[in-house]
Design a protein around this motif. Structure first.
Motif, PDB file in Angstrom:
ATOM      1  N   ASN A 103     -27.288 -20.775 -26.425  1.00 54.41           N
ATOM      2  CA  ASN A 103     -26.989 -20.696 -24.954  1.00 54.41           C
ATOM      3  C   ASN A 103     -27.023 -19.329 -24.538  1.00 54.41           C
ATOM      4  O   ASN A 103     -26.914 -19.274 -23.106  1.00 54.41           O
ATOM      5  CB  ASN A 103     -26.022 -21.570 -24.585  1.00 54.41           C
ATOM      6  CG  ASN A 103     -26.302 -23.178 -25.163  1.00 54.41           C
ATOM      7  OD1 ASN A 103     -27.277 -23.576 -25.149  1.00 54.41           O
ATOM      8  ND2 ASN A 103     -25.210 -23.865 -25.510  1.00 54.41           N
ATOM      9  N   TYR A 104     -26.866 -18.210 -25.199  1.00 55.83           N
ATOM     10  CA  TYR A 104     -26.694 -16.896 -24.689  1.00 55.83           C
ATOM     11  C   TYR A 104     -27.888 -16.465 -23.745  1.00 55.83           C
ATOM     12  O   TYR A 104     -29.077 -16.801 -24.198  1.00 55.83           O
ATOM     13  CB  TYR A 104     -26.578 -15.992 -25.877  1.00 55.83           C
ATOM     14  CG  TYR A 104     -26.657 -14.437 -25.592  1.00 55.83           C
ATOM     15  CD1 TYR A 104     -27.829 -13.948 -25.549  1.00 55.83           C
ATOM     16  CD2 TYR A 104     -25.404 -13.889 -25.214  1.00 55.83           C
ATOM     17  CE1 TYR A 104     -27.917 -12.427 -25.127  1.00 55.83           C
ATOM     18  CE2 TYR A 104     -25.557 -12.565 -24.902  1.00 55.83           C
ATOM     19  CZ  TYR A 104     -26.750 -11.719 -24.930  1.00 55.83           C
ATOM     20  OH  TYR A 104     -26.697 -10.504 -24.604  1.00 55.83           O
ATOM     21  N   VAL A 105     -27.502 -15.868 -22.777  1.00 53.35           N
ATOM     22  CA  VAL A 105     -28.410 -15.456 -21.789  1.00 53.35           C
ATOM     23  C   VAL A 105     -28.615 -13.937 -21.373  1.00 53.35           C
ATOM     24  O   VAL A 105     -29.293 -13.432 -21.642  1.00 53.35           O
ATOM     25  CB  VAL A 105     -28.237 -16.145 -20.513  1.00 53.35           C
ATOM     26  CG1 VAL A 105     -29.373 -15.759 -19.414  1.00 53.35           C
ATOM     27  CG2 VAL A 105     -28.246 -18.064 -20.483  1.00 53.35           C
ATOM     28  N   ALA A 106     -27.298 -13.477 -21.010  1.00 49.08           N
ATOM     29  CA  ALA A 106     -27.010 -12.055 -21.006  1.00 49.08           C
ATOM     30  C   ALA A 106     -25.722 -11.638 -20.877  1.00 49.08           C
ATOM     31  O   ALA A 106     -24.782 -12.326 -20.948  1.00 49.08           O
ATOM     32  CB  ALA A 106     -27.641 -11.854 -19.211  1.00 49.08           C
ATOM     33  N   GLU A 107     -25.633 -10.206 -20.792  1.00 47.64           N
ATOM     34  CA  GLU A 107     -23.899  -9.839 -20.867  1.00 47.64           C
ATOM     35  C   GLU A 107     -24.312  -8.076 -20.012  1.00 47.64           C
ATOM     36  O   GLU A 107     -25.250  -7.623 -19.898  1.00 47.64           O
ATOM     37  CB  GLU A 107     -23.705  -9.492 -22.184  1.00 47.64           C
ATOM     38  CG  GLU A 107     -24.380  -8.418 -23.225  1.00 47.64           C
ATOM     39  CD  GLU A 107     -23.959  -8.276 -24.525  1.00 47.64           C
ATOM     40  OE1 GLU A 107     -23.152  -7.731 -24.668  1.00 47.64           O
ATOM     41  OE2 GLU A 107     -24.612  -9.057 -25.347  1.00 47.64           O
ATOM     42  N   GLN A 108     -23.131  -7.924 -19.663  1.00 53.87           N
ATOM     43  CA  GLN A 108     -22.905  -6.590 -19.051  1.00 53.87           C
ATOM     44  C   GLN A 108     -21.327  -6.077 -19.124  1.00 53.87           C
ATOM     45  O   GLN A 108     -20.452  -6.971 -19.048  1.00 53.87           O
ATOM     46  CB  GLN A 108     -23.206  -6.877 -17.446  1.00 53.87           C
ATOM     47  CG  GLN A 108     -23.062  -5.680 -16.687  1.00 53.87           C
ATOM     48  CD  GLN A 108     -23.860  -4.343 -17.183  1.00 53.87           C
ATOM     49  OE1 GLN A 108     -25.017  -4.581 -17.586  1.00 53.87           O
ATOM     50  NE2 GLN A 108     -23.378  -3.194 -17.526  1.00 53.87           N
ATOM     51  N   THR A 109     -21.380  -4.941 -19.247  1.00 52.05           N
ATOM     52  CA  THR A 109     -20.221  -4.125 -19.400  1.00 52.05           C
ATOM     53  C   THR A 109     -19.675  -3.489 -18.133  1.00 52.05           C
ATOM     54  O   THR A 109     -20.421  -3.077 -17.317  1.00 52.05           O
ATOM     55  CB  THR A 109     -19.836  -3.225 -20.517  1.00 52.05           C
ATOM     56  OG1 THR A 109     -20.915  -2.184 -20.487  1.00 52.05           O
ATOM     57  CG2 THR A 109     -20.046  -3.957 -21.884  1.00 52.05           C
ATOM     58  N   TYR A 110     -18.117  -3.653 -17.688  1.00 52.97           N
ATOM     59  CA  TYR A 110     -17.711  -3.057 -16.675  1.00 52.97           C
ATOM     60  C   TYR A 110     -16.345  -2.447 -16.653  1.00 52.97           C
ATOM     61  O   TYR A 110     -15.812  -2.499 -17.771  1.00 52.97           O
ATOM     62  CB  TYR A 110     -17.414  -4.346 -15.548  1.00 52.97           C
ATOM     63  CG  TYR A 110     -18.640  -5.239 -15.263  1.00 52.97           C
ATOM     64  CD1 TYR A 110     -19.358  -4.977 -14.195  1.00 52.97           C
ATOM     65  CD2 TYR A 110     -18.781  -6.441 -15.992  1.00 52.97           C
ATOM     66  CE1 TYR A 110     -20.489  -5.756 -13.974  1.00 52.97           C
ATOM     67  CE2 TYR A 110     -19.853  -7.148 -15.707  1.00 52.97           C
ATOM     68  CZ  TYR A 110     -20.627  -6.897 -14.489  1.00 52.97           C
ATOM     69  OH  TYR A 110     -21.669  -7.791 -14.424  1.00 52.97           O
TER      70      TYR A 110
END
Length: 509
Positions: A103-110
């Motif tokens: 189910n993984y779609v996307a990721e982002q670091t902040y």
């Protein structure tokens, strides 16, 4: 014939639906000219996230939230993430069983900047590297589960787990079933701290006036845990298991800072750990009022102590003139800067109806304590001696000494009273179920006074006679006398050693 059939069909198209076809084509062209983000279904949108708070509400706070609202009070607030703290947000298609790679779609670091989460790049430890102004998370419209973790640790190859080690203040949250329907900012659930905070405090006692300065020597101070777990792989959003292992943590001297001349502190973060003994060892250098410098090593053990996630444990090593007190205070973490104490009992207190506890894993009576003794190792002392102190925990004998349970020492005929000279060997010979002779001793006068003060709580032992009981503490101004407590009225008096008093033994635990 075949030609006329085709021509007939063409004629139908031209005559019956030409205007409709034009309308369809116009609609298609109009749709292509619009921004996909503005449509009611489908298309890609850009999402950002509101900075989450971090902390953990206690059961008391949760239970009182409703009553606080009714009284017009604001519930306890949560602290925002500190500046430069990094966060990784991972998006999964909403489904039962997340997080899973399918189910993984996307990721982002902040990173936290000015109270906002700003896209950035991080290193392999999840630490901030640089701002990434062009980075963004783009998602198709739909329903998602967002998992946030801090620091922004790298995901495992399964896209669902991270590896957490000691000294990492790891927290996570899951914000599930979020409908993404436009380019906007979505609020994440409060982060839940998954690890354990530990603070070491090394200080002198108030009555150790000779000690004027202390510092931790280069050999350092260490918290030795033979069952400390190694780095753990844990699913995002899940608690870290309180496992056992074989790791040992050492806090170096360089980590300690002096908050004043006679207090040194250091702090770290640990993985949760199941209950086991914890050994605190420390090498110290301290200076006395005469200017002499001394080096000393201390160690003490907290028995069967678990380290629970979201709690703050303070390990305090207090240096007395003749003793070292080791205590552990457990607190719930509610925000980064705010701690709520877990209530500790008033020391000393009675446990299980037969033990008197002056120091345990949660705290101490903050009085000088003597080391564990038996009748053979207890030193001679008087009421002004440092040895006239409490044991950290001692058991009160089930009954008064008598000829049956203290064989070989004869009491006064008929009433089980002893002279002071006979009271000492009577306790050395005393035994009861589960113990053997040689483990028991006569209490100090401080311990005997405490037994009297706590006698109503000593429900697991036999009653006391309304008369004097001997202590092991002698009179400082008269060699012929020793101290006794009248259990009829609570008076503490000096008695001639030839007097006949009752005897109730104690055993250090």
């Amino acid at each position: 014939m075949e030609y006329r059939k085709k021509n007939s069909i063409t004629g139908v198209l031209r005559g019956a639906t030409f205007s409709g076809l034009l309308l369809c084509m116009a609609a298609l062209l109009a749709g292509c000219s619009k921004d996909p983000a503005a449509g009611p279904e489908g298309g890609v949108v850009t999402v950002s996230f509101a900075a989450p708070a971090i902390g953990q509400e206690t059961a008391v706070q949760i239970a009182s939230a409703a009553s606080q609202a009714q009284n017009g009070q604001s519930p306890a607030t949560r602290a925002a993430l500190a500046e430069n703290t990094t966060v990784r947000v991972v998006a999964f298609t909403a489904a039962t069983g997340n997080p899973v790679q399918a189910n993984y779609v996307a990721e982002q670091t902040y990173y936290m900047s000015g109270g906002k989460l700003v896209p950035c790049t991080v290193d392999d430890n999840g630490s901030f590297v640089a701002v990434a102004p062009d980075a963004k998370m783009e998602l198709e419209r739909g329903s998602y589960d967002f998992y946030a973790i801090t620091p922004a640790l790298p995901l495992g190859s399964d896209k669902a787990t991270v590896s957490v080690a000691h000294k990492v203040d790891y927290a996570a949250s899951a914000t599930k079933g979020v409908t993404v329907d436009a380019s906007k900012t979505y609020t994440l659930t409060q982060l839940d701290r998954k690890c354990v905070r530990v603070t070491f405090v090394i200080k002198k006692s108030a009555n150790f006036t000779e000690l004027t300065a202390l510092s931790v020597t280069p050999s350092g101070a260490g918290l030795s845990m033979p069952n400390l777990p190694a780095a753990q792989s844990v699913k995002m959003g899940a608690d870290i298991p309180a496992a056992a292992g074989s790791e040992t943590l050492t806090v170096p001297a360089s980590a300690f800072t002096n908050t004043d001349a006679t207090t040194a502190t250091a702090a770290t973060v640990l993985l949760p750990r199941s209950a086991a003994d914890i050994l605190l060892t420390c090498d110290l250098t301290y200076t006395t009022a005469t200017g002499s410098s001394r080096q000393t090593s201390f160690s003490s053990t907290a028995k069967n102590l678990a380290l629970e996630k979201g709690k703050h444990y303070t390990f305090t090593l207090t240096i007395y003139p003749f003793d070292v007190s080791f205590t552990v205070k457990a607190e719930f973490e509610t925000t980064i800067s705010d701690w709520t104490d877990v209530p500790a009992p008033a020391y000393p207190y009675v446990s299980e109806g037969r033990y008197i506890v002056s120091r345990d894993a949660l705290g101490s009576s903050d009085q000088p304590l003597h080391p564990d003794w038996t009748a053979a190792t207890m030193p001679a002392h008087n009421e002004v001696s440092a040895y006239n102190a409490l044991s950290s925990e001692f058991e009160v004998a089930a009954e008064d000494c008598n000829s049956a349970d203290a064989s070989g020492v004869t009491p006064n005929p008929g009433n089980y009273q002893y002279t002071w000279a006979n009271a000492l060997p009577a306790c050395a010979a005393y035994t009861q179920a589960g113990t053997s002779a040689g483990q028991w001793r006569l209490p100090t006068i401080k311990e005997l006074e405490t037994i009297y003060a706590k006698k109503d709580g000593l429900t697991g032992v036999g009653s006391f006679t309304s008369y004097y009981y001997w202590s092991a503490t002698e009179l400082s101004g008269a060699s012929y006398g020793a101290w006794a407590v009248d259990f009829a009225h609570g008076n503490t008096d000096g008695n001639g050693k030839s007097s006949h008093n009752y005897v109730r033994c104690v055993r250090d635990i």
